[in-house]
Design a protein around this motif. Structure first.
Motif, PDB file in Angstrom:
ATOM      1  N   THR A  50     -61.800  30.398  11.429  1.00 37.23           N
ATOM      2  CA  THR A  50     -61.753  29.039  11.137  1.00 37.23           C
ATOM      3  C   THR A  50     -62.662  28.849   9.504  1.00 37.23           C
ATOM      4  O   THR A  50     -62.202  28.117   8.736  1.00 37.23           O
ATOM      5  CB  THR A  50     -62.519  28.242  12.054  1.00 37.23           C
ATOM      6  N   GLN A  66     -64.446  17.599  -0.401  1.00 36.07           N
ATOM      7  CA  GLN A  66     -65.798  17.763   0.423  1.00 36.07           C
ATOM      8  C   GLN A  66     -65.669  17.730   1.959  1.00 36.07           C
ATOM      9  O   GLN A  66     -66.493  18.069   2.488  1.00 36.07           O
ATOM     10  CB  GLN A  66     -66.559  16.361  -0.107  1.00 36.07           C
ATOM     11  N   VAL A  67     -64.555  17.244   2.511  1.00 29.59           N
ATOM     12  CA  VAL A  67     -64.207  17.023   3.690  1.00 29.59           C
ATOM     13  C   VAL A  67     -64.371  18.295   4.300  1.00 29.59           C
ATOM     14  O   VAL A  67     -64.947  18.667   5.389  1.00 29.59           O
ATOM     15  CB  VAL A  67     -62.984  16.250   4.076  1.00 29.59           C
ATOM     16  N   VAL A 113     -67.040  19.903   7.009  1.00 27.25           N
ATOM     17  CA  VAL A 113     -66.538  20.573   8.396  1.00 27.25           C
ATOM     18  C   VAL A 113     -67.190  22.087   8.215  1.00 27.25           C
ATOM     19  O   VAL A 113     -67.706  22.404   9.490  1.00 27.25           O
ATOM     20  CB  VAL A 113     -65.215  20.339   8.645  1.00 27.25           C
ATOM     21  N   VAL A 126     -70.937  21.812   9.207  1.00 29.51           N
ATOM     22  CA  VAL A 126     -71.120  21.455  10.445  1.00 29.51           C
ATOM     23  C   VAL A 126     -70.934  22.477  11.636  1.00 29.51           C
ATOM     24  O   VAL A 126     -71.630  23.108  12.556  1.00 29.51           O
ATOM     25  CB  VAL A 126     -70.076  20.117  10.849  1.00 29.51           C
ATOM     26  N   LEU A 127     -69.848  23.244  11.318  1.00 28.03           N
ATOM     27  CA  LEU A 127     -69.378  24.215  12.228  1.00 28.03           C
ATOM     28  C   LEU A 127     -70.026  25.591  12.230  1.00 28.03           C
ATOM     29  O   LEU A 127     -70.358  26.426  12.901  1.00 28.03           O
ATOM     30  CB  LEU A 127     -67.739  24.771  11.958  1.00 28.03           C
ATOM     31  N   SER A 160     -70.529  25.533  16.046  1.00 23.14           N
ATOM     32  CA  SER A 160     -69.828  26.203  17.155  1.00 23.14           C
ATOM     33  C   SER A 160     -70.667  27.058  18.103  1.00 23.14           C
ATOM     34  O   SER A 160     -70.421  27.195  19.049  1.00 23.14           O
ATOM     35  CB  SER A 160     -69.064  27.404  16.352  1.00 23.14           C
ATOM     36  N   HIS A 176     -71.305  24.915  20.960  1.00 25.66           N
ATOM     37  CA  HIS A 176     -70.271  24.843  21.796  1.00 25.66           C
ATOM     38  C   HIS A 176     -70.312  25.955  22.813  1.00 25.66           C
ATOM     39  O   HIS A 176     -70.204  25.869  24.134  1.00 25.66           O
ATOM     40  CB  HIS A 176     -69.062  24.818  21.118  1.00 25.66           C
ATOM     41  N   SER A 221     -71.092  18.976  17.076  1.00 26.68           N
ATOM     42  CA  SER A 221     -70.128  18.956  16.164  1.00 26.68           C
ATOM     43  C   SER A 221     -69.449  17.631  15.822  1.00 26.68           C
ATOM     44  O   SER A 221     -69.523  17.274  14.578  1.00 26.68           O
ATOM     45  CB  SER A 221     -69.196  20.176  16.140  1.00 26.68           C
ATOM     46  N   ALA A 222     -68.860  17.138  16.952  1.00 25.41           N
ATOM     47  CA  ALA A 222     -68.272  15.808  16.687  1.00 25.41           C
ATOM     48  C   ALA A 222     -69.143  14.669  16.225  1.00 25.41           C
ATOM     49  O   ALA A 222     -68.754  13.953  15.344  1.00 25.41           O
ATOM     50  CB  ALA A 222     -67.688  15.490  18.126  1.00 25.41           C
ATOM     51  N   ALA A 223     -70.329  14.420  16.562  1.00 23.93           N
ATOM     52  CA  ALA A 223     -71.229  13.503  16.514  1.00 23.93           C
ATOM     53  C   ALA A 223     -71.543  13.592  14.862  1.00 23.93           C
ATOM     54  O   ALA A 223     -71.677  12.910  14.021  1.00 23.93           O
ATOM     55  CB  ALA A 223     -72.248  13.462  17.421  1.00 23.93           C
ATOM     56  N   THR A 282     -69.967  15.215  12.517  1.00 22.38           N
ATOM     57  CA  THR A 282     -68.997  15.240  11.660  1.00 22.38           C
ATOM     58  C   THR A 282     -68.586  13.784  11.338  1.00 22.38           C
ATOM     59  O   THR A 282     -68.450  13.195  10.381  1.00 22.38           O
ATOM     60  CB  THR A 282     -67.529  15.670  12.142  1.00 22.38           C
ATOM     61  N   GLY A 283     -68.759  12.858  12.634  1.00 22.02           N
ATOM     62  CA  GLY A 283     -68.533  11.527  12.454  1.00 22.02           C
ATOM     63  C   GLY A 283     -69.655  10.878  11.449  1.00 22.02           C
ATOM     64  O   GLY A 283     -69.131   9.986  10.810  1.00 22.02           O
ATOM     65  N   LEU A 314     -69.365  12.047   7.902  1.00 21.90           N
ATOM     66  CA  LEU A 314     -68.125  11.276   7.155  1.00 21.90           C
ATOM     67  C   LEU A 314     -68.393   9.630   7.142  1.00 21.90           C
ATOM     68  O   LEU A 314     -67.906   9.179   5.820  1.00 21.90           O
ATOM     69  CB  LEU A 314     -66.905  11.685   7.717  1.00 21.90           C
TER      70      LEU A 314
END
Lengths: 533, 273
Positions: free
Chosen positions: B32, B78-79, B83, B86-87, B91, B94, B191-193, B195-196, B199
């Motif tokens: 990834t 930048q997105v 990511v 974050v990863l 990861s 997780h 990761s989700a929190a 990234t949100g 961004l």
């Protein structure tokens, strides 16, 4: 199958509501929409002026500022006037005012109006700068008549006829052969209405080195003798109602409205509106007013417009209803976290294997998740917008910013549309989560796909054509549902993404976003049936 | 018979090197990450080239900032950087790998520093490729749209001081948003929190600045918001009239990234994995 789907929905709902972080994030989404919206509308207007805009018969904010030579007339009748010229004053030099380019929507014409209050119902036939003769009524309606700007040698003859609450407009090249342009029923028109000649002009476009700007313009209309006939003829014993027969000079010029009947056959000069509205402006030293040209008619000078308020530069620093919804971006990011989580958390924890074992029709699973999330986001978005719009509007007004009122149906569309926008984007985020199976890329794709095209298109970094293209094809097209002010071809402003205008209509824009969500969901359904958990 | 090998003494220096080697191994073996780096380059160059292809300069003094136009793609690239940041740590939360990592390298600060270093190296390389590619594409495309020397736009060149600043600054911008992502995920451990949140922070403030009609507020928002302030480094025209200077703006973004990393470090120390 129905019961299986019901069980599936129930299971998904249980999973969703038992993750404390998700419940908090959904609540956070609601609060974020409100909080960001309030912050966005919290600044105080550094140039406070008018705090309220007039509202037209349809409930929409309007500009209703013009120079008016009028008389109160009862019952049915006809007014006929030739317009002999439409010119503009654009600069005020030492030798007095000098002519300049005429704004494309400068107007000189005749009007029947309920009263002198701004926003009252009306119907008008008018010559314009570049768009020929127009038939317009109640601020949003417009139809084209004869082309051409009037001159002394090629006048535009205009005629208005009132019959009950119906008004009909005609135009003619010679005053003998008349063509009907349009008819309007104006239920709000009282038996005694104000009838007369007017001139007004919105600002005109001016190309500067850095782009298109607006420059002040004041229109001057030259009118021939105004003839009243039918039931309007011979009021107060004037012969035939023709102004041309009355003697005695002039109304006020440069000094504002004439005070009352001044011996010009009962005609009075007034400036409707205290200023030229959001879309017009007087030059320093040039005021609205009128001059009697002896038997020949009137010269009327004015600035402003008689039309619905539109956005962009023509809104002159006013706010729109959707300005209070800037927090939608924050709510979107928060809901995307929950939506992708609904998909990826199961993959992370291996719960997906159990879920799929419990539901043999695994293709239904994304649909169940999508339905649930869409309903939740619709609820959150609609509730947040229903509070943010009135609150942000009141908050803006309190800080000196006028907010352009919109008809109730439009406000409802904006509020409900915010819910639908969040619902569709949540489904898109969910589908991306199911496809990518990792939260971070899925959230980034969903939020980036929605917000980045919007930021690119509205930043001014791209040319207008490219910006509009972005807002047609990317998921960001969905933000069109929040656009509250109309795009009216007969009202001048810069209709660009940077000034809040989307290339697609509100529902078409939302349909583009929904199509993205639907296609992504379909792909997720296909993929979940094909691949192992 | 071989005598049992005595493990070399674990000097702090060696520990740091091992931690770095471990992070590098983890970084390069996740496909990834490579995809995201490729995505960063492609998105940046493609969007930059598309912007350059549509930007025209009909007459002299058209006010187009050519380097900034060329580097518009950084906005999208930048997105991928976020990511990736974050990863890099996300990861591990997780999969539970983080527990193994922390058992192997007891110094939690060293883990975070090693991750930050590996991430920095990767983003710097990809960012440099992306920026160079964008400038090259624009150099080919812009003259065809009227951005010619005759109209006051000489061909883009890194020998030009402001252009060099925009180029180097854009690479550093990508690095800093990636570190912002790393700090955020270490602080939130999701990761989700993360990234949100990142961004949201990057995108919501510029949208807000558009609505706020008070010029003072607008200015302040553009001075403190990480994205508008950080991207000020791309400006080459009228830099005196910007809400914040090019390097000062990048400094604001650096402060955001440093704050996120400090918060992440504190959380990493304070909590169980």
């Amino acid at each position: 199958m129905a019961s299986e789907f019901g069980r599936m929905l129930r299971a998904e709902w249980t999973k969703l509501r038992t993750v404390p972080g998700w419940v908090a994030t959904v609540a956070g989404a609601l609060l974020a929409v409100l909080a960001v919206g309030l912050v966005g509308t919290a600044a105080t207007n550094p140039n406070p002026g008018r705090t309220e805009l007039p509202v037209g018969p349809g409930g929409e904010a309007v500009n209703d500022s013009f120079s008016f030579v009028h008389r109160a007339l009862s019952g049915d009748g006809t007014l006929t006037v030739p317009v002999l010229g439409l010119t503009s004053v654009n600069a005020q030099g030492p030798q007095g005012s000098s002519p300049g380019p005429t704004a494309e929507w400068a107007k000189a014409g005749i009007i029947v109006k309920a009263g002198l209050d701004q926003g009252s119902t009306y119907a008008a036939v008018t010559a314009t700068g570049d768009h020929g003769v127009r038939w317009q009524y109640d601020y949003t309606h417009d139809a084209a008549g004869r082309p051409g700007r009037p001159t002394a040698t090629a006048p535009q003859w205009l005629r208005l006829t009132r019959t009950g609450d119906t008004v009909t407009g005609y135009d003619s090249a010679d005053g003998e052969h008349w063509t009907r342009i349009g008819t309007a029923r104006l239920p709000g028109l009282p038996r005694t209405a104000q009838v007369g000649l007017f001139a007004t002009s919105p600002e005109r476009a001016e190309d500067t080195g850095t782009g298109t700007g607006l420059a002040p313009a004041v229109a001057t209309g030259r009118f021939g003798p105004a003839v009243l006939s039918g039931g309007w003829a011979a009021p107060a014993g004037a012969d035939g109602g023709s102004v041309g027969d009355a003697s005695d000079g002039s109304g006020s010029d440069g000094g504002g409205p004439g005070g009352g009947p001044d011996g010009t056959g009962g005609w009075t000069g007034s400036l409707v509106g205290a200023d030229a509205g959001t879309s017009g402006s007087y030059l320093p030293g040039v005021a609205g007013g009128y001059t009697r040209e002896g038997a020949a008619g009137f010269t009327v000078t004015g600035a402003g417009d008689i039309a619905a308020v539109v956005g962009g530069p023509a809104l002159a620093g006013g706010r729109t209803v959707e300005n209070a919804l800037v927090g939608t971006f924050a709510g979107l990011a928060a809901l995307a976290v929950v939506a992708t989580g609904c998909a990826t958390a199961e993959y992370r924890r291996g719960l997906i294997a159990l879920t799929l074992a419990a539901s043999p029709r695994r293709g239904l699973l994304p649909v169940a998740k999508a339905l649930l999330l869409a309903a939740l986001a619709l609820l959150v978005g609609t509730a947040a917008a229903a509070v943010a719009v009135p609150l942000g509007t009141a908050w803006s007004t309190a800080h000196g910013f006028p907010v352009a009122a919109v008809p109730g149906a439009v406000e409802l569309r904006v509020v409900l549309g915010t819910g639908l926008l969040l619902a569709a984007s949540s489904v898109l985020a969910l589908a991306l989560g199911l496809l990518l199976r990792r939260a971070a890329p899925a959230i980034a794709a969903a939020v980036g796909g929605l917000v980045l095209p919007y930021l690119l298109a509205t930043s001014g970094a791209l040319p207008v054509g490219a910006s509009e293209w972005l807002l047609r094809v990317t998921p960001a097209a969905g933000f069109a549902i929040q656009q509250s002010l109309p795009r009216l071809p007969q009202v001048f402003t810069l209709y660009t993404p940077a000034s809040g205008y989307y290339p697609l209509s509100p529902w078409a824009g939302l349909a583009v976003l929904t199509a993205w969500a639907a296609v992504a969901l379909l792909a997720a359904v296909v993929l979940i049936r094909r691949r192992d958990a | 018979m071989h005598p049992p090998a005595t493990p070399p003494a674990r000097t702090p220096r060696r520990a740091a090197r091992l931690a770095l080697a471990a992070e590098w191994t983890k970084f390069r073996t996740d496909a990834t990450h490579a995809r995201l780096l490729l995505g960063l380059v492609l998105l940046t160059v493609a969007v930059g080239a598309a912007t350059a292809a549509t930007t025209t300069c009909p007459d002299p003094g058209c006010g187009v900032d050519a380097p900034r136009t060329a580097l518009t793609g950084v906005l999208v690239g930048q997105v991928a950087a976020v990511v990736l940041g974050v990863l890099t740590a996300g990861s591990e939360y997780h999969t539970g790998m983080i527990r193994t990592t922390l058992a192997a390298v007891p110094s939690r600060s060293a883990v975070l520093a090693a991750k930050a270093l590996v991430l920095s190296g990767a983003v710097l390389v990809a960012g440099a490729v992306a920026v160079a590619g964008s400038l090259f594409a624009a150099r080919l495309l812009l003259p065809g749209n009227g951005l010619t020397p005759a109209n006051g736009h000489p061909a883009l060149s890194l020998a030009d001081g402001p252009t060099l600043r925009a180029a180097v600054g854009s690479v550093l911008y990508l690095l800093l948003v990636a570190l912002l992502g790393l700090g955020a995920v270490t602080a939130t451990r999701s990761s989700a929190a993360a990234t949100g949140a990142v961004l949201g922070l990057l995108f919501v403030l510029p949208a807000l600045a558009r609505v706020v009609a008070d010029p003072d507020w607008q200015r302040h928002l553009q001075q403190v918001a990480p994205m508008p302030a950080g991207l000020a480094v791309q400006a080459t025209l009228d830099t005196a009239r910007l809400p914040i200077g090019p390097w000062a703006g990048l400094g604001v973004l650096a402060l955001w990234a440093a704050a996120a990393l400090a918060l992440g470090r504190a959380v990493l120390h304070a909590r169980d994995a």
